[in-house]
Write a protein that holds these residues in place. Structure first.
Motif, PDB file in Angstrom:
ATOM      1  N   ASP A 187      41.757  15.375  42.278  1.00  0.00           N
ATOM      2  CA  ASP A 187      42.989  14.663  42.603  1.00  0.00           C
ATOM      3  C   ASP A 187      43.204  14.768  44.115  1.00  0.00           C
ATOM      4  OD1 ASP A 187      45.782  14.194  43.154  1.00  0.00           O
ATOM      5  OD2 ASP A 187      46.171  14.389  41.014  1.00  0.00           O
ATOM      6  N   ASP A 188      43.166  13.627  44.806  1.00  0.00           N
ATOM      7  CA  ASP A 188      43.320  13.631  46.268  1.00  0.00           C
ATOM      8  C   ASP A 188      44.609  14.314  46.703  1.00  0.00           C
ATOM      9  OD1 ASP A 188      40.948  12.151  46.915  1.00  0.00           O
ATOM     10  OD2 ASP A 188      41.946  10.351  46.186  1.00  0.00           O
ATOM     11  N   ASN A 189      45.677  14.053  45.965  1.00  0.00           N
ATOM     12  CA  ASN A 189      46.973  14.600  46.343  1.00  0.00           C
ATOM     13  C   ASN A 189      46.973  16.126  46.250  1.00  0.00           C
ATOM     14  OD1 ASN A 189      49.724  14.412  47.133  1.00  0.00           O
ATOM     15  ND2 ASN A 189      50.367  14.550  44.991  1.00  0.00           N
ATOM     16  N   ILE A 190      46.379  16.655  45.178  1.00  0.00           N
ATOM     17  CA  ILE A 190      46.325  18.112  45.000  1.00  0.00           C
ATOM     18  C   ILE A 190      45.451  18.742  46.079  1.00  0.00           C
ATOM     19  CG2 ILE A 190      45.598  19.963  43.450  1.00  0.00           C
ATOM     20  CD1 ILE A 190      48.181  18.459  42.658  1.00  0.00           C
ATOM     21  N   GLU A 191      44.330  18.121  46.376  1.00  0.00           N
ATOM     22  CA  GLU A 191      43.465  18.667  47.431  1.00  0.00           C
ATOM     23  C   GLU A 191      44.184  18.685  48.779  1.00  0.00           C
ATOM     24  OE1 GLU A 191      39.724  16.519  47.299  1.00  0.00           O
ATOM     25  OE2 GLU A 191      38.894  18.130  46.073  1.00  0.00           O
ATOM     26  N   THR A 192      45.001  17.659  49.025  1.00  0.00           N
ATOM     27  CA  THR A 192      45.753  17.610  50.298  1.00  0.00           C
ATOM     28  C   THR A 192      46.822  18.696  50.341  1.00  0.00           C
ATOM     29  OG1 THR A 192      45.368  15.222  50.403  1.00  0.00           O
ATOM     30  CG2 THR A 192      47.121  16.100  51.789  1.00  0.00           C
ATOM     31  N   TRP A 193      47.516  18.899  49.228  1.00  0.00           N
ATOM     32  CA  TRP A 193      48.524  19.973  49.181  1.00  0.00           C
ATOM     33  C   TRP A 193      47.853  21.348  49.279  1.00  0.00           C
ATOM     34  CZ3 TRP A 193      53.378  19.835  50.206  1.00  0.00           C
ATOM     35  CH2 TRP A 193      54.153  18.716  49.899  1.00  0.00           C
ATOM     36  N   LYS A 194      46.729  21.487  48.655  1.00  0.00           N
ATOM     37  CA  LYS A 194      46.002  22.768  48.727  1.00  0.00           C
ATOM     38  C   LYS A 194      45.682  23.099  50.185  1.00  0.00           C
ATOM     39  CE  LYS A 194      41.986  25.052  46.562  1.00  0.00           C
ATOM     40  NZ  LYS A 194      41.248  25.457  47.735  1.00  0.00           N
ATOM     41  N   LYS A 195      45.241  22.115  50.905  1.00  0.00           N
ATOM     42  CA  LYS A 195      44.946  22.303  52.332  1.00  0.00           C
ATOM     43  C   LYS A 195      46.221  22.583  53.112  1.00  0.00           C
ATOM     44  CE  LYS A 195      42.609  19.994  56.182  1.00  0.00           C
ATOM     45  NZ  LYS A 195      41.928  18.728  56.619  1.00  0.00           N
ATOM     46  N   PHE A 196      47.326  21.902  52.738  1.00  0.00           N
ATOM     47  CA  PHE A 196      48.622  22.120  53.420  1.00  0.00           C
ATOM     48  C   PHE A 196      49.051  23.585  53.281  1.00  0.00           C
ATOM     49  CE2 PHE A 196      53.258  22.439  53.227  1.00  0.00           C
ATOM     50  CZ  PHE A 196      53.637  21.799  54.396  1.00  0.00           C
ATOM     51  N   PHE A 197      48.812  24.171  52.111  1.00  0.00           N
ATOM     52  CA  PHE A 197      49.174  25.568  51.880  1.00  0.00           C
ATOM     53  C   PHE A 197      48.063  26.528  52.331  1.00  0.00           C
ATOM     54  CE2 PHE A 197      51.828  23.557  48.405  1.00  0.00           C
ATOM     55  CZ  PHE A 197      53.049  23.800  49.018  1.00  0.00           C
ATOM     56  N   ASN A 198      47.186  26.020  53.235  1.00  0.00           N
ATOM     57  CA  ASN A 198      46.127  26.847  53.836  1.00  0.00           C
ATOM     58  C   ASN A 198      45.233  27.512  52.785  1.00  0.00           C
ATOM     59  OD1 ASN A 198      46.787  26.477  56.667  1.00  0.00           O
ATOM     60  ND2 ASN A 198      48.647  27.645  56.205  1.00  0.00           N
ATOM     61  N   ASN A 199      45.012  26.791  51.683  1.00  0.00           N
ATOM     62  CA  ASN A 199      44.145  27.277  50.600  1.00  0.00           C
ATOM     63  C   ASN A 199      44.588  28.635  50.053  1.00  0.00           C
ATOM     64  OD1 ASN A 199      42.274  25.034  50.683  1.00  0.00           O
ATOM     65  ND2 ASN A 199      41.510  25.892  52.602  1.00  0.00           N
ATOM     66  N   GLN A 200      45.875  28.900  50.189  1.00  0.00           N
ATOM     67  CA  GLN A 200      46.422  30.143  49.646  1.00  0.00           C
ATOM     68  C   GLN A 200      46.493  30.086  48.125  1.00  0.00           C
ATOM     69  OE1 GLN A 200      49.954  31.368  51.744  1.00  0.00           O
ATOM     70  NE2 GLN A 200      50.503  32.929  50.229  1.00  0.00           N
ATOM     71  N   LEU A 201      46.540  28.862  47.588  1.00  0.00           N
ATOM     72  CA  LEU A 201      46.568  28.651  46.144  1.00  0.00           C
ATOM     73  C   LEU A 201      45.250  28.026  45.695  1.00  0.00           C
ATOM     74  CD1 LEU A 201      49.678  28.313  47.193  1.00  0.00           C
ATOM     75  CD2 LEU A 201      50.043  27.339  44.933  1.00  0.00           C
ATOM     76  N   SER A 202      44.855  28.331  44.462  1.00  0.00           N
ATOM     77  CA  SER A 202      43.685  27.675  43.893  1.00  0.00           C
ATOM     78  C   SER A 202      44.050  26.226  43.549  1.00  0.00           C
ATOM     79  CB  SER A 202      43.229  28.403  42.626  1.00  0.00           C
ATOM     80  OG  SER A 202      44.198  28.238  41.597  1.00  0.00           O
ATOM     81  N   TYR A 203      43.024  25.446  43.186  1.00  0.00           N
ATOM     82  CA  TYR A 203      43.273  24.057  42.804  1.00  0.00           C
ATOM     83  C   TYR A 203      44.233  23.998  41.618  1.00  0.00           C
ATOM     84  CZ  TYR A 203      42.335  19.209  41.439  1.00  0.00           C
ATOM     85  OH  TYR A 203      42.465  17.881  41.123  1.00  0.00           O
ATOM     86  N   THR A 204      43.987  24.824  40.606  1.00  0.00           N
ATOM     87  CA  THR A 204      44.836  24.821  39.410  1.00  0.00           C
ATOM     88  C   THR A 204      46.252  25.270  39.734  1.00  0.00           C
ATOM     89  OG1 THR A 204      42.908  25.289  38.032  1.00  0.00           O
ATOM     90  CG2 THR A 204      45.074  25.732  37.067  1.00  0.00           C
ATOM     91  N   GLU A 205      46.394  26.298  40.587  1.00  0.00           N
ATOM     92  CA  GLU A 205      47.731  26.763  40.976  1.00  0.00           C
ATOM     93  C   GLU A 205      48.475  25.699  41.765  1.00  0.00           C
ATOM     94  OE1 GLU A 205      47.024  31.598  41.354  1.00  0.00           O
ATOM     95  OE2 GLU A 205      46.505  30.285  43.044  1.00  0.00           O
ATOM     96  N   THR A 206      47.751  24.997  42.623  1.00  0.00           N
ATOM     97  CA  THR A 206      48.381  23.908  43.393  1.00  0.00           C
ATOM     98  C   THR A 206      48.830  22.793  42.448  1.00  0.00           C
ATOM     99  OG1 THR A 206      46.854  24.409  45.205  1.00  0.00           O
ATOM    100  CG2 THR A 206      48.072  22.344  45.336  1.00  0.00           C
ATOM    101  N   GLN A 207      48.004  22.489  41.488  1.00  0.00           N
ATOM    102  CA  GLN A 207      48.339  21.461  40.490  1.00  0.00           C
ATOM    103  C   GLN A 207      49.593  21.859  39.712  1.00  0.00           C
ATOM    104  OE1 GLN A 207      45.355  20.874  37.372  1.00  0.00           O
ATOM    105  NE2 GLN A 207      45.392  18.679  37.809  1.00  0.00           N
ATOM    106  N   ASN A 208      49.675  23.104  39.370  1.00  0.00           N
ATOM    107  CA  ASN A 208      50.838  23.624  38.653  1.00  0.00           C
ATOM    108  C   ASN A 208      52.093  23.515  39.512  1.00  0.00           C
ATOM    109  OD1 ASN A 208      52.497  24.930  36.851  1.00  0.00           O
ATOM    110  ND2 ASN A 208      51.682  26.961  37.234  1.00  0.00           N
TER     111      ASN A 208
END
Length: 909
Positions: A66-87
């Motif tokens: 999901d492009d949006n989740i990957e972008t948010w994951k990067k916004f949070f400096n990869n502090q969250l996993s993909y699944t955590e960001t999705q949640n």
């Protein structure tokens, strides 16, 4: 409002799979040996090849990020996993985020992140709070029109018009102006564009994009999310060319929005992809436009692929086109079942002798006099359906109960039609071979230029389809890769080349299979809900490599004369009940009794000797039945004596309830029910009152006089029945009326248990006389209609034909010995009925040198029918004529005229 219900119903027919009928999902009609999904860019998985749905679905959706989740994951400096960001982005409630903002998080994930997380990412989290407030309303309001499809829409469903428009616009504008992070600022701009789009303020949506999104010089995920909304607004304003171009940009630059962007392009502009090509400037845009053109018009994609190759031979979308092309070929070269087809081009089905030691059975696979055969494709089934639906080819039952096929199938030879759904006999094979050659030349060229091992794998697979197993294996051996999907495909293809290139299967090779390839033959029990998407879909298990290899083995055993092993590769022992022809049954029994079976034979083949109760009793019942049909009552008795423990014909009960769904349980016969061995009425020696197979036997049949034969019980099992027949046969050797009656009773039984008789199920392993394929007059002289293997055994019904002369011979004896004119009339009628059976057998085999495609089919069919009627009256009305000339005044004849329409017609001619 227009209601397009019929069209939807017809479309649903094309996408429905049913195991119980000829219709099937086209994506089940081949083996999927070349795994399309090994392409590296999983964003293109929906555009792989299939026909049962708009987009390919044989993959795990999580493979497409999901492009949006990957972008948010990067916004949070990869502090969250993909699944955590999705949640956090999609699942967490607005209340949870507000609690974090207030310093008292209750959600476990937010507690783990700590209160400092909010301060660090304040702007982003505030945006998410606002977005979660808006999300329930973010759908366009539905406006019904005269051309709308009818469906039950929830009138109370929320949409963007439920918001206070001015207040929401003001709030979003204020938040936009206050934001300092460019990405978050652009996200508020996206919400402004989306709100105006969904409230149908299309001009304002366009202005919002220009004012709030475009000025922020970021062309990442949020930009293309916004562009998607802008394109929707432009479509609302009928600015179709601009909308289409923007949807194209979304398609090209997003991962998870490709499907929706593609659909939107189709909806926006009927000439969508051609117009896109005109606006394409960069090589990347041109390459993508070529891909879309080739995808949309998939007749011969190679010219389009050549253009894509010139732009970028390493293009991922070029691999998608190649995967689709290979899959198209695979569907024709690897059908899951050769119904009755010429398999000369098959890379796995062999014809003729496997080696010089092969049995004479091989003649049946090479005979030039056999019936012309065809592979039945999904689209041929569609042709058949509509021809039948609108009055074309169909089978009908005439007044005298026999079936006639009015025509064969025909296909329209459209030179612009893609040739790959069709097969030999319809003029497409040469095109197919040319296509395979052209595609191999392309892959051979591309593998030299591209750095991706994919092209070597594709080239090896095409060599496999061309039966160049050695060349295919050599390519595979040279491939150096660490890609796990590539490695799996290479491994599978090496196995295929090894097994398919093996002309004869002996014990040593079976040991090799178990040592090196057991995983492809030893079944693993997989629960439906835990199965991988690659092996299961809504309809169940899809054809697999293991299924393919079983077919290869079944074919080789068949050609080697090992019919029993061939049969058990694809069927269970209990399946023999449906087509109990003697030669096959004997071969299966020989395998059953074979000592010192190999490990492969024990674990792979013998496992299909499933529960039929007592196996020996099962075989002996079949043999006893065959002996009865041949009037060898002594032999039948010897078999039935060994079958006393017969547990009943193995059948299943299928029940469905709302609570449990479908349940399948073994059929339990009642104490008074015919089970294939017990509970046979003495009416089996009687005669028809009228011909009604659906009526109870007491209504359709009338008992003869059994006074002289007290050993005929009211209810018998097959052993007792055989014993009765032996006694009747002995009495029939006499010269008195009792001998005449004994012969008549034997004749009655043989007729009544033939294809035309009320008890036709009795000696063919069936439980009632319901009509079915096994009761058709088989139209071939072959002793075995199976040509390559016994796969889909139940789809081809065949048992040895009746010998009506057996009953006629007993009736002849009865007629000669009887002095009762009424009895003679009755006997002659029974003889005439048996003679009808001989005619039907002749008619079914009579040559026919024209088919339904013949422009003069109707005239030729009428002439042929007239010729057949004349022949019937000249050669197959012997006993009717004798009855008419010598016994027309008998009460029996008069009674028969009232109950039998075709006899009445004959008598009045």
């Amino acid at each position: 409002m227009k209601k397009y219900i019929l069209s939807l119903a017809v479309v649903s027919l094309f996408y429905t799979k049913s195991d119980a009928c000829a219709w099937s999902d086209p994506d089940y009609d081949y083996f999927n040996l070349f795994t399309q999904s090994i392409i590296k860019d999983k964003a293109y998985l929906p555009f792989l090849h299939n026909y049962s749905s708009r987009f390919y679905g044989g993959y795990n959706p999580s493979l497409i990020p999901d492009d949006n989740i990957e972008t948010w994951k990067k916004f949070f400096n990869n502090q969250l996993s993909y699944t955590e960001t999705q949640n956090l982005v999609y699942k967490m409630s607005m209340n949870d985020l507000n609690a974090l903002k207030n310093g008292s998080p209750a959600n476990p994930l937010l507690q783990k992140l700590g209160t400092g997380f909010y301060q660090k990412y304040k702007e982003g989290l505030d945006y998410l709070i606002e977005a979660k407030y808006l999300e329930p309303y973010m759908s366009i309001n539905y406006v019904e029109s005269d051309n709308s499809f009818y469906y039950d829409r929830d009138a109370n469903r929320k949409n963007a018009t439920a918001l206070d428009y001015n207040k929401t616009i003001a709030a979003l504008t204020s938040l936009y102006n206050a934001a300092r992070n460019p990405e978050i600022k652009q996200r508020y701009g996206y919400q402004l564009v989306r709100l105006n789009h969904y409230t149908r303020n299309y001009d304002s949506a366009m202005q919002a994009f220009k004012t709030y999104v475009a000025p922020i010089k970021l062309k990442g995920t949020v930009y293309f999310m916004s562009l998607d909304q802008l394109a929707g607004a432009q479509r609302g304003l009928e600015m179709n060319s601009d909308a289409n171009w923007n949807f194209f940009q979304v398609f090209m630059n997003s991962k998870d929005r490709k499907e929706s962007a593609f659909v939107s392009m189709k909806l926006s502009d009927t000439a969508s992809f051609s117009n896109i090509m005109k606006r394409a400037n960069t090589n990347e845009e041109k390459n993508m436009a070529y891909f879309l053109l080739g995808y949309e018009d998939f007749n011969n994609p190679i010219p389009t692929m050549e253009k894509m190759y010139e732009i970028n031979p390493d293009s991922e979308i070029l691999k998608v086109m190649a995967a689709r092309s290979i899959n198209e070929l695979e569907r024709s070269y690897l059908p899951t079942y050769y119904y009755t087809s010429d398999a000369a081009n098959s890379p796995y089905i062999q014809r003729g002798k496997a080696d010089n030691n092969t049995s004479s059975k091989d003649a049946k696979a090479t005979s030039t006099t056999e019936v012309k055969e065809e592979k039945i494709s999904f689209w041929q089934k569609i042709v058949r359906f509509f021809k039948n639906l609108f009055g074309g080819s169909k089978s009908k039952e005439s007044a005298d109960g026999k079936k006639t096929d009015q025509s064969d199938d025909e296909l329209l030879d459209n030179p612009n039609r893609i040739p790959f759904y069709t097969t030999s006999g319809y003029g497409y094979d040469d095109k197919m071979k040319d296509y395979l050659d052209d595609l191999q030349k392309f892959t051979d060229k591309t593998k030299e230029k591209s750095k991706d091992e994919y092209w070597q794998i594709a080239d090896a697979y095409l060599k496999f389809l061309k039966k160049d197993y050695k060349g295919s294996t050599e390519i595979l051996e040279d491939i150096k890769t660490t890609n796990p999907e590539y490695l799996e495909e290479i491994k599978r293809m090496k196995v295929l080349n090894d097994i398919v290139s093996q002309p004869r299967i002996d014990a040593a090779y079976e040991d090799h299979l178990m040592k090196d390839y057991a995983e492809y033959f030893v079944e693993k029990k997989v629960e439906k809900d835990t199965a991988t998407t690659d092996n299961f879909d809504y309809y169940g298990e899809v054809p697999s490599t293991a299924d393919f290899l079983k077919d290869v083995m079944a074919n080789r055993y068949f050609l080697q004369g090992e019919d029993g092993k061939s049969f058990l590769m694809n069927n269970k022992l209990s399946d023999l009940q449906y087509n109990p022809n003697s030669g096959l049954v004997k071969s299966v029994e020989e395998f059953y009794r074979k000592p010192n079976k190999t490990q492969f034979e024990q674990q792979i083949i013998a496992k299909n000797m499933d529960s039929v109760g007592n196996i020996d009793a099962f075989f002996n019942t079949i043999y006893g039945d065959r002996a009865m049909r041949l009037a060898d009552f002594e032999k039948a008795k010897s078999y039935y004596e060994k079958a006393k423990s017969f547990a009943g014909i193995p059948r299943q009960n299928y029940e469905w309830t709302e609570k449990n769904g479908q349940t399948i349980t073994p059929k339990q016969y009642t104490s008074a029910e015919y089970d294939g061995f017990k509970n046979i009425s003495n009416l089996v020696f009687g005669h028809n009152v009228w011909e009604s197979f659906g009526s109870p036997d007491a209504e359709s049949m009338k008992a003869e006089s059994y006074t002289d034969f007290p050993f005929i019980k009211t209810n018998m099992d097959k052993l007792e029945l055989a014993d009765v027949l032996i006694q009747l046969k002995k009495i029939g050797n006499g010269t008195d009326e009792k001998a005449a009656k004994a012969n008549q009773l034997i004749g009655n039984l043989l007729y009544n248990t033939s294809i035309l008789g009320y008890y036709r199920e009795l000696f063919v392993m069936d439980i009632d006389n319901s009509n079915g394929g096994k009761y058709d007059f088989w139209n071939t002289d072959r002793k075995n209609p199976y040509k390559y293997y016994y796969k889909n055994f139940l789809d081809t019904s065949y048992i040895e034909p009746d010998n009506f002369d057996l009953s006629i011979n007993y009736y002849q004896k009865a007629l000669k010995l009887s002095n009762n004119k009424e009895e003679k009339a009755r006997i002659l009628f029974q003889m005439a009925s048996a003679e009808q059976g001989k005619y039907y057998q002749y008619e079914a085999k009579a040559p026919k040198d024209f088919d339904y495609s013949d422009p003069k089919w109707s005239e030729k069919e009428d002439a042929r029918q007239k010729e057949m009627d004349n022949l019937k009256n000249q050669k197959y009305r012997t006993y009717f004529a004798q009855l008419k000339t010598q016994y027309s005044e008998t009460e029996a004849a008069k009674s028969l005229m009232g109950s039998c329409s075709y006899f009445s017609y004959f008598m009045k001619r």
